[in-house]
Write an enzyme that holds these catalytic residues in place. Structure first.
Site, PDB file in Angstrom:
ATOM      1  N   HIS A 374      -1.731   6.357   9.478  1.00 56.86           N
ATOM      2  CA  HIS A 374      -2.276   5.675   8.302  1.00 56.86           C
ATOM      3  C   HIS A 374      -1.959   4.189   8.240  1.00 56.86           C
ATOM      4  O   HIS A 374      -2.408   3.507   7.332  1.00 56.86           O
ATOM      5  CB  HIS A 374      -1.739   6.312   7.016  1.00 56.86           C
ATOM      6  N   LYS A 567      -2.809  -0.251  -7.524  1.00 56.64           N
ATOM      7  CA  LYS A 567      -2.342   0.385  -6.288  1.00 56.64           C
ATOM      8  C   LYS A 567      -0.857   0.093  -6.198  1.00 56.64           C
ATOM      9  O   LYS A 567      -0.333  -0.684  -6.992  1.00 56.64           O
ATOM     10  CB  LYS A 567      -3.086  -0.145  -5.059  1.00 56.64           C
ATOM     11  N   ARG A 568      -0.156   0.736  -5.244  1.00 53.86           N
ATOM     12  CA  ARG A 568       1.250   0.407  -5.084  1.00 53.86           C
ATOM     13  C   ARG A 568       1.407  -1.098  -4.904  1.00 53.86           C
ATOM     14  O   ARG A 568       0.552  -1.754  -4.302  1.00 53.86           O
ATOM     15  CB  ARG A 568       1.839   1.175  -3.879  1.00 53.86           C
ATOM     16  N   LYS A 573      -0.536  -5.849   0.257  1.00 53.56           N
ATOM     17  CA  LYS A 573      -1.696  -5.602  -0.608  1.00 53.56           C
ATOM     18  C   LYS A 573      -1.992  -6.828  -1.481  1.00 53.56           C
ATOM     19  O   LYS A 573      -3.025  -6.921  -2.111  1.00 53.56           O
ATOM     20  CB  LYS A 573      -1.465  -4.363  -1.481  1.00 53.56           C
ATOM     21  N   THR A 678      -8.615   3.641  -0.317  1.00 52.65           N
ATOM     22  CA  THR A 678      -9.563   4.637  -0.835  1.00 52.65           C
ATOM     23  C   THR A 678      -9.946   4.296  -2.271  1.00 52.65           C
ATOM     24  O   THR A 678     -10.985   4.739  -2.758  1.00 52.65           O
ATOM     25  CB  THR A 678      -8.968   6.058  -0.783  1.00 52.65           C
ATOM     26  N   LYS A 682     -13.453   4.469  -4.792  1.00 50.25           N
ATOM     27  CA  LYS A 682     -13.515   5.016  -6.152  1.00 50.25           C
ATOM     28  C   LYS A 682     -14.178   4.033  -7.102  1.00 50.25           C
ATOM     29  O   LYS A 682     -14.993   4.418  -7.944  1.00 50.25           O
ATOM     30  CB  LYS A 682     -12.101   5.357  -6.657  1.00 50.25           C
TER      31      LYS A 682
HETATM   32  C1  GFP Z   1      -2.090   4.758   3.360  1.00 49.76           C
HETATM   33  C2  GFP Z   1      -2.765   3.536   3.914  1.00 49.76           C
HETATM   34  C3  GFP Z   1      -4.119   3.351   3.235  1.00 49.76           C
HETATM   35  C4  GFP Z   1      -4.947   4.605   3.468  1.00 49.76           C
HETATM   36  C5  GFP Z   1      -4.176   5.832   2.979  1.00 49.76           C
HETATM   37  C6  GFP Z   1      -4.902   7.116   3.316  1.00 49.76           C
HETATM   38  O1  GFP Z   1      -1.976   4.577   1.974  1.00 49.76           O
HETATM   39  O2  GFP Z   1      -4.777   2.233   3.758  1.00 49.76           O
HETATM   40  O3  GFP Z   1      -6.164   4.513   2.769  1.00 49.76           O
HETATM   41  O4  GFP Z   1      -2.903   5.891   3.600  1.00 49.76           O
HETATM   42  O5  GFP Z   1      -5.208   7.164   4.669  1.00 49.76           O
HETATM   43  F1  GFP Z   1      -1.994   2.427   3.720  1.00 49.76           F
HETATM   44  P1  GFP Z   1      -0.669   4.336   1.130  1.00 49.76           P
HETATM   45  O6  GFP Z   1       0.031   5.658   1.124  1.00 49.76           O
HETATM   46  O7  GFP Z   1       0.114   3.262   1.781  1.00 49.76           O
HETATM   47  O8  GFP Z   1      -1.198   3.927  -0.211  1.00 49.76           O
END
Ligand code: GFP
Ligand code: GFP
Length: 833
Positions: A374, A567-568, A573, A678, A682
């Site tokens: 990821h 988001k986090r 980010k 993601t 949304k």
């Molecule tokens: C991680 C990645 C994101 C990705 C998600 C799902 O997310 O870019 O969309 O996994 O694959 F960084 P976080 O857990 O870091 O939010």
């Protein structure tokens, strides 16, 4: 243990088998029965929480009836199953989703109303199941929804954390973490005290000769902790399939509570042992994209992998097939490297317990596993210290060394003149202490490795895993671009928009085949349709405005442009880029004449997200956002032209209110750093436009919806390295607009400048790793274009509708089918009979 009722007695059984409620009256009957008997309440003391519990229990009955049938059908048909191993499942709330998926929300609404309750108030009683940090955990939850909807025989396996991700409070502008005890009043899980697995830790390895004279190994002594299964039913949308999420909880094994100690009066120490075992499943680690190498985390990983594999193998063995057929019956997907130990555990069971030869076992292992990566962020890549693993899992470490040895031998044979490659690809990093590289173990032990968006998968192949592409060829590496479930993220979060779309398209079929949305494009110029579209967006903005008022006390103008980043909180980010942009806007407004102010498009900048408790810089960013909000929101020079809002404790159920209410949302990571994202999907699916960098899935969203409908800015991934390099050698000049922003901060405009000096100096003095300054000008000028575009309401609506119409590709159902075809080789199960 087989415990079925004898054939001749089954008629009596069947006569009394539980039945499902099918309409409002039957729902009311079940609801009242549960309130009166299961909850021991009555019409004289039934509050909203009891109404929630009763409703949830009534729906749970339905789910579990179908769950039982689904499990029996899957056992009987005996097809290949998918096992999705994830340390995180960010489920959010369940009741609303269950009502919609089984198609009985209207019956419940009417039934509750007959008994004196509003369905929305009842739904709002539920506590989020927040067993995840962010995108990775939510992806796992979307997988479960899609796999059930598409009738795949699939199980999720995870940990039943007693505490999910912490609850965030904002005190004097600072994030404060409060424990999230979510299990009170959770009706959605079924404890399976009969399904327990003994999990071993520590101890040592004995070598011996077996009867045939072969050298064998056994892992002895150490300590045992018990894993207990808790099952959570997962209903598909518009299908009878109800799959299972099995979460493991830890408990001291019965031998653990030391009665010797107890009787000797060492009560505390006897209890302490007990508690140590229960600690394993106590907390979710709140670190997103940072791995800290803590022993308890490794314990969690092994505990969960070993329990899950035991269960999978037990189920396989019931079919009495030969071991060679294991990969034809079992596909295990590793969500990140957290479950990579499952590779080693399966190999261990096959060779140490089942007596298979190494090669035969290893073939089975690699055919069984797939691994999803990821992130390319180096600090997120898991490594475990060899001494730590030696102590906790001595036999597994030996097996890792053997896997590595056979692997390196094969590499040496293929590349005899390349000494360097061996150290580069070795599972063991030759550092002090030595480290086990989990990503390499995952690649070597899987038959497919995938990234989560095209750019990300390409970067994996050309950078991080380059050597492995050379070794295995490109076929082992693939891309499956992420998606989202339209059930939760459109139908549930935005029921009015979903209904409008259904009215136009003639049915709700788009919820099962999202590509049908493309038919909406025919209505882009339909005036009445546009008008309704606009009304729904406004209603959603009002709903969010009410939430903001209730939680922050601030009034926001629903006609303003709602600009959202949730988001986090993480430097990559780049919420700091956003808040600096907000300060820039504030300073610009302050400098304007009354005449000039009339031309300003009013904005509400909305932020939400948690920072990992130990991530100081992320916490500083939250602090700055809140301080800027304090100043801006009270400044009479600004009024409605700008408001800054930080929504505390961002989670799934808040996302359901926030996503439908945005005009624009921000997906502005430094190019090349975000795996996919993601939430970008949304927001667009709910008719919001996005401003973003050429990163992650933004690129594919652009391809689908066209460049006219997205606001892209900033440097490209291919230029990032060069820019960082230049900064490193002193070639860096702070963007003049950003300099003005920094000067305001340094003038103590937002409180003591010292509070923010680490943040500003990471950019000015320490190389600006995330290229905030490099992208700043492009960012603020693109925001000016956003303002301009927003003033043309008709154009904006056309962009919004066109974008939604073109989002079909980002359905999680497409994602699930791609995994099924290209990685799992699994077919859906026919449920028509
Ligand atoms: C991680 C990645 C994101 C990705 C998600 C799902 O997310 O870019 O969309 O996994 O694959 F960084 P976080 O857990 O870091 O939010
Ligand atoms: C599963 C379910 C059981 C069910 C059987 C057979 O068992 O409740 O009775 O399938 O339908 F959990 P395992 O596959 O886990 O053995």
């Amino acid at each position: 243990v087989e415990a079925s009722i004898p054939e001749e007695l089954r008629e009596a059984w069947k006569k009394h088998s539980a039945t499902e409620f099918k309409n409002k009256d039957e729902f009311e009957r079940d609801l009242v029965r549960h309130i009166e008997t299961t909850l021991a309440r009555s019409m004289y003391n039934c509050d909203e929480l009891a109404a929630y519990s009763g409703t949830a229990l009534a729906f749970r009955d339905r789910l579990i009836i179908e769950w039982n049938k689904t499990q029996q059908r899957q056992t009987f048909k005996d097809q290949k199953r998918i096992y999705y191993l994830s340390l995180e499942f960010l489920m959010g709330r369940t009741l609303d989703n269950a009502m919609l998926n089984v198609g009985l929300k209207d019956a419940a609404r009417d039934g509750l109303s007959d008994l004196g309750f509003q369905i929305e108030d009842v739904i709002n009683q539920e506590h989020d199941a927040a067993l995840g940090n962010g995108g990775l955990g939510r992806l796992a939850a979307c997988f479960l929804d899609s796999m059930a909807t598409l009738n795949y025989p699939a199980w999720g396996y995870g940990l039943r954390y007693r505490y999910g991700i912490f609850k965030q409070e904002i005190v004097n502008g600072y994030q404060v973490e409060v424990p999230d005890y979510w299990l009170d009043n959770n009706p959605w899980e079924f404890p399976r005290h009969e399904i327990t697995v003994d999990i071993q830790f520590y101890g040592n390895v004995k070598k011996y000769q077996d009867e045939s004279g072969k050298i064998a190994h056994s892992w002895e002594d150490g300590e045992i902790v018990q894993a207990i299964a808790y099952d959570v039913p997962i209903p598909g949308y518009g299908t009878k399939t109800t799959n299972n999420l099995r979460l493991w909880s830890s408990k001291a094994s019965s031998g653990e509570f030391d009665f010797q100690k107890f009787n000797a009066g060492e009560y505390e120490s006897a209890v302490a042992d007990q508690q140590r075992a229960e600690t394993i499943s106590a907390v979710l680690y709140p670190n997103d994209n940072l791995e800290q190498g803590k022993e308890l985390r490794l314990k969690q990983q092994y505990f969960w992998c070993a329990a899950s594999l035991f269960d999978i193998i037990r189920r396989f063995k019931k079919t009495k097939r030969a071991w060679g057929e294991f990969p034809d019956q079992v596909a295990i997907q590793l969500n990140d490297t957290h479950p990579a130990l499952a590779i080693v555990e399966l190999q261990r069971i096959l060779i140490d317990k089942e007596g298979l030869e190494w090669d035969e076992a290893w073939t089975i292992v690699t055919k069984t596993f797939g691994y999803t990566n990821h992130t390319v962020l180096p600090e997120a890549l898991e490594k475990w210290s060899v001494p730590l693993m030696q102590n906790l899992l001595p036999r597994h470490l030996q097996i890792i060394y053997d896997i590595n040895m056979f692997f390196l031998q094969s590499v040496e044979k293929r590349f005899p003149n390349d000494r360097d490659i061996l150290s580069r690809v070795s599972i063991i990093e030759e550092s002090h202490p030595k480290m086990v590289r989990m990503a390499y173990l995952a690649i070597i032990g899987s038959h497919k490795v995938n990234g989560v968006a095209e750019l990300h998968s390409d970067l994996l192949k050309t950078t991080l895993f380059k050597d492995f592409v050379k070794i295995y060829g490109p076929d082992r590496f693939t891309n499956v671009t992420n998606g989202i479930t339209p059930r939760r993220w459109l139908h549930q979060a935005n029921p009015r928009l979903s209904a409008l779309i259904a009215e136009k398209l003639g049915s709700y079929d788009f919820l099962r085949d999202l590509t049908l949305l493309d038919k909406l494009e025919a209505f882009v110029d339909d005036k009445a349709f546009r008008e309704e579209w606009a009304v729904i967006k406004r209603e959603n903005k009002l709903r969010l405005a009410r939430h903001i008022k209730a939680t922050t006390g601030y009034d926001v103008n629903p006609n303003a442009l709602f600009d959202v980043q949730v988001k986090r909180i993480h430097e990559y980010k780049r919420q700091q880029l956003n808040i600096f942009g907000v300060i820039h806007r504030y300073l610009s407004i302050k400098a304007m004449s009354a005449e000039e102010k009339k031309k300003v498009v009013p904005r509400v900048s909305i932020f939400g997200g948690k920072a990992a408790p130990g991530y100081w810089m992320a916490k500083t960013i939250i602090h700055l956002i809140n301080k800027v909000a304090d100043v801006v929101n009270k400044d009479p020079d600004v009024g409605d032209l700008l408001k800054v809002i930080f929504i505390a404790d961002y989670n799934v159920s808040k996302a359901e209110i926030i996503c439908p209410a945005s005009d624009i949302s921000e997906h502005i990571s430094t190019a090349g750093t975000e795996g996919s994202g993601t939430s970008n999907m949304k927001f667009v699916l709910n008719g919001g436009l996005i401003i973003g960098t050429c990163d992650g899935a933004n690129i594919e969203i652009t391809r689908e919806i066209s460049e006219q409908n997205i606001f892209l800015f900033g440097n490209l991934a291919e230029d990032v390295e060069e820019l960082r390099h230049r900064h490193f050698y002193g070639d860096f000049k702070l963007d003049p607009h950003l300099e003005r922003v920094f000067n305001a901060i340094k003038d103590n405009m937002f409180g003591d400048k010292a509070d923010f000096s680490a943040l500003t100096s990471s950019i000015e003095d320490h190389g600006d790793y995330y290229l905030v300054s490099d992208d700043f000008n492009s960012y603020i000028t693109t925001h000016e274009m956003v303002d301009e575009a927003f003033q043309n309401k008709e154009e904006w609506l056309a962009k919004s509708i066109t974008s939604v119409a073109r989002m079909g590709f980002f359905s999680m159902d497409r994602v699930t089918n791609e995994y099924a075809d290209s990685i799992w080789n699994v077919e859906p199960l026919d449920v028509t009979d």
